[in-house]
Scaffold this motif. Structure first.
Motif: not given
Lengths: 273, 315
Positions: A20-21, A23-25, A27-28, B127-128, B131, B142-143, B146, B185
Motif C-alpha cells: 500500500f505505501t 507500490f506507488p513509488f 510504479y513511478m 518504506v511505510y 508517502p 502520481l495518483w 494511477m 495514504w
C-alpha cells in the motif's frame, strides 16, 4: 513451529501495508525508466526497461530551474526563520514581562490558521510592493507561516535550560544579546535541527502561495513547476513520472541518510519528549 | 568580574533607587522589543494584518482591481444561500471524518506493526513513512496517472478481477472516495510516527504485570496500550481536524473540486472565486468563514482538553 504459524497473519498484514505505501513509488520509478512506446506497449510491466533519457529531458525542459528556485527560497527562508524565531523565543520563554503570554499565544495560534484567510491580502500586498511573479514574493509568507511552529518548538526547549547558566554569564558582564548568542544559542542545536527539518520539508513542498504569487516559469518552485509540466506532458506519461521521481528524490535521500532525525523533526511539533 | 560587582554595588548606593529601577526597566523593555521585533513585524505583515483585511474585504464587492463597493453582510447572506458552499462544507466534514476515523486508526495499526516480532520490519518501517515525504503536488499527479481510466494501473487491476473500467476522478460517485484514499495514504504515516513515539514511552512493567495476571494480547491492548495512548489520540485528532479544515492542495491537483463541485472544499471554492472569477469580496467571505470555523474548533478543543485534564487530575 506454532510460534511461526501464529506470526503468519502479522507477516501478511506487514506486506499488505508495504505494498500500500510502497507500490506507488515502484510504479513511478518503473514508468519513469520506460520510453513512450514501451509504456504504451506494456504500461503495467515492471522494470522491463532502464532508459535514463526521460530524466535528462525533463531536466533540460526547466526542471533544473525549478530545482534551483526551490533550493534558494527554501534555504533562505529556513535560515532566516531559525534566526528570528530563536531571537523571539528567548524573551518569550525566559523573561518576565507584560503581554508575554498574549504574544506567545498570538504567535502559536498561527499553527491552526488556514492560509486561505490571508491569501487575498498577501496577493494584493505582493502586487503593491512590486514582487508579484518573482521568487522573492514567497520569502515573506514562507517566513511568517513557519514562525508559529518554530517558536513553539524553540520556547519549549529553552524553558528547560537552567537559569543559573544565564546568571553566571550576566555576572561576567554579558549583555542580553551576549547571553543569547554565547550561552543559549549553542545549547539550542537539537531544537534548531528539528526546526530546520520540519520547515525545510514543508517549504520544499509548499504549493498554494507559489500558485497565487507566481505565474511565469522562470520564477516557479518545484511543486508549481510540476503542476505546469502536467500540461506539456499530457501524452508523455513516462516523462512526467521522471519529473515526479526527480522532485521527490532530495527529501527521500535526506530521509534515508538520517532517518531518525527526519522522523523526529517532522514529529517535533507534536511529540513532546 | 570582581570589579564589575563592586561597580554595581557602588552605583546602587549612590543613585536614587527609583530612578535606577525605572531606567533598568526601560532598558529591559527595549531589549525585549529588539529580540521580538524581527519575528513580530514579519508575522504582523503577513499573518495578523491580512486576517483583518480579509474581514474588511468580505464586506465589499470587489473584483480586485477597481474601486470596492461596501455591501455590508451581503456576501455572507449570499454565501449561506449558495448550495456550492454547503456542498464544500459537507465535503470538508468528510475529510475531517475520514482523517479522524480512518487515518488515525490506520496510523496506530502501522505503529503497532513496527513493534511486531517479524523479520524485515526495519526495512518495512522505512518504506511505510515514504508517502509523507513526497510533495502533495507530486502525490496528486502520481495518483491521477494511477487512476487514469485508460492507462492507469488501478483500472488494470480492477479489470483483472473482472470489473468494468471506472473513471474514478470524473464521476461524482467515486471522485470523493478516490481522493480521500490518497489523503489517507499521504497522512497515515505521520500518525504512525506520533504513535510510535508514544508506544516507546509506555513502561514495560505494565505489560509484565499484565502477563503475570495471564492477560492475552487483546486485553493488554485494550487495558494498557489504548489508555496510555489516549493523549496521543487526542492530539492526533486535533491535528487531523485542523489540518482537514485547511485541505486544498491534493483536491486542487486531482479534481480541481470537480466533477460538478462533487469534491469542492471551502479552500478550492475560495480559490476559484478569488483567482479565477475575481470575486474577491465573496472569496474573502469564504476565507473569513474558514478562519472563523478553525477558531471555533480550536476553542472547543481547548475547552474539552481543559476538562479532560482536570478530570485526569482528580482520578
Amino acid at each position: 513451529m506454532t510460534a511461526t504459524l501464529k506470526r503468519v497473519p502479522l507477516y501478511v498484514l506487514a506486506v499488505v501495508l508495504l505494498v500500500f505505501t510502497g507500490f506507488p513509488f515502484l510504479y513511478m520509478l518503473s514508468t519513469a525508466l520506460k520510453n513512450q512506446s514501451e509504456f504504451f506497449e506494456a504500461p503495467f510491466s515492471f522494470f522491463t526497461s532502464f532508459n535514463l533519457e526521460n530524466f535528462t529531458t525533463v531536466f533540460q525542459m526547466g526542471l533544473s530551474r525549478y530545482f534551483f528556485n526551490s533550493i534558494l527560497i527554501t534555504v533562505l527562508a529556513v535560515g532566516i526563520v531559525m534566526f528570528i524565531a530563536s531571537l523571539a523565543s528567548y524573551p518569550l520563554s525566559r523573561m518576565k514581562f507584560k503581554f508575554n503570554r498574549v504574544l506567545f499565544l498570538i504567535f502559536i495560534s498561527g499553527m491552526m490558521l488556514p492560509i486561505h484567510a490571508t491569501l487575498i491580502p498577501i496577493f494584493k500586498l505582493t502586487e503593491n510592493i512590486g514582487l508579484y511573479d518573482t521568487l522573492w514574493a514567497l520569502l515573506g509568507p514562507y517566513i511568517a507561516f513557519s514562525l508559529p511552529i518554530s517558536i513553539f518548538i524553540l520556547t519549549q526547549f529553552m524553558q528547560e535550560i537552567p537559569k543559573s547558566l544565564e546568571e553566571a554569564a550576566k555576572m561576567d558582564g554579558c549583555t542580553h544579546f551576549g547571553v543569547f548568542w554565547r550561552v543559549i544559542l549553542p545549547m539550542l542545536t537539537p531544537a534548531l535541527m528539528t526546526v530546520l527539518i520540519y520547515n525545510f520539508i514543508h517549504l520544499w513542498n509548499e504549493f498554494i502561495f507559489a500558485l497565487v504569487l507566481i505565474s511565469s516559469p522562470e520564477s516557479m518552485t518545484l511543486p508549481l513547476g510540476l503542476q505546469d509540466f502536467r500540461g506539456e506532458f499530457s501524452v508523455n506519461i513516462p516523462g512526467l513520472m521522471a519529473a515526479l521521481t526527480l522532485a521527490s528524490l532530495p527529501i527521500l535521500m535526506i530521509y534515508l541518510f538520517s532517518q531518525e532525525k527526519v522522523v523526529k523533526g517532522l514529529a517535533g511539533g507534536a511529540v513532546k519528549e | 568580574m570582581q570589579t564589575h560587582v563592586n561597580k554595581m554595588a557602588g552605583a546602587r548606593s549612590v543613585s536614587k533607587p527609583e530612578q535606577k529601577v525605572s531606567s533598568v526597566k526601560i532598558k529591559n523593555a527595549l531589549t525585549i522589543m529588539l529580540f521580538i521585533a524581527p519575528a513580530f513585524i514579519v508575522y504582523a505583515v503577513y499573518v495578523l494584518y491580512p486576517i483583518f483585511s480579509t474581514f474588511q474585504y468580505s464586506l465589499h464587492q470587489w473584483d480586485g482591481m477597481s474601486e470596492m463597493t461596501f455591501v455590508g453582510l451581503q456576501n455572507y447572506i449570499q454565501l449561506f444561500n449558495d448550495s456550492v458552499f454547503w456542498t464544500s462544507l459537507t465535503n470538508n466534514a468528510w475529510v475531517v471524518i475520514v482523517s479522524v476515523f480512518v487515518q488515525i486508526p490506520l496510523g496506530l495499526l502501522m505503529a503497532l506493526m513496527l513493534f511486531a516480532p517479524i523479520k524485515g520490519i526495519r526495512f518495512m518501517s522505512s518504506v511505510y513513512f515514504f508517502p509523507f515525504l513526497m510533495s502533495t503536488v507530486a502525490i496528486g499527479l502520481l495518483w491521477v496517472l494511477m487512476y487514469d481510466p485508460i492507462n492507469g494501473i488501478i483500472n488494470q487491476l480492477v479489470t483483472l478481477v473482472g470489473f468494468e473500467n471506472v473513471s474514478w476522478l470524473s464521476q461524482a460517485e467515486t471522485a470523493m472516495f478516490a481522493v480521500l484514499l490518497v489523503v489517507v495514504w499521504q497522512f497515515a504515516p505521520f500518525y504512525m510516527i506520533l504513535f510510535k513515539a508514544a508506544i516507546v514511552g509506555i513502561p514495560e512493567e505494565l505489560y509484565e504485570a499484565a502477563k503475570m495476571d495471564g492477560a492475552n494480547a487483546m486485553t493488554k491492548f485494550i487495558h494498557i496500550t489504548l489508555p496510555m495512548l489516549m493523549p496521543t489520540i487526542v492530539s492526533s485528532s486535533i491535528l487531523a481536524i485542523v489540518g482537514s479544515l485547511k485541505a486544498f492542495d491534493i483536491f486542487y491537483i486531482m479534481t480541481g473540486g470537480g466533477p460538478n463541485h462533487g469534491t469542492e472544499l471551502m479552500g478550492t471554492y475560495m480559490f476559484k472565486q478569488a483567482f479565477i472569477n475575481f470575486n474577491m469580496g465573496y472569496a474573502s467571505a469564504i476565507a473569513f468563514l474558514m478562519f472563523f470555523i478553525a477558531l471555533i474548533v480550536t476553542v472547543i478543543i481547548q475547552i474539552l482538553d481543559f476538562y479532560r485534564k482536570k478530570k485526569g487530575a482528580y482520578s
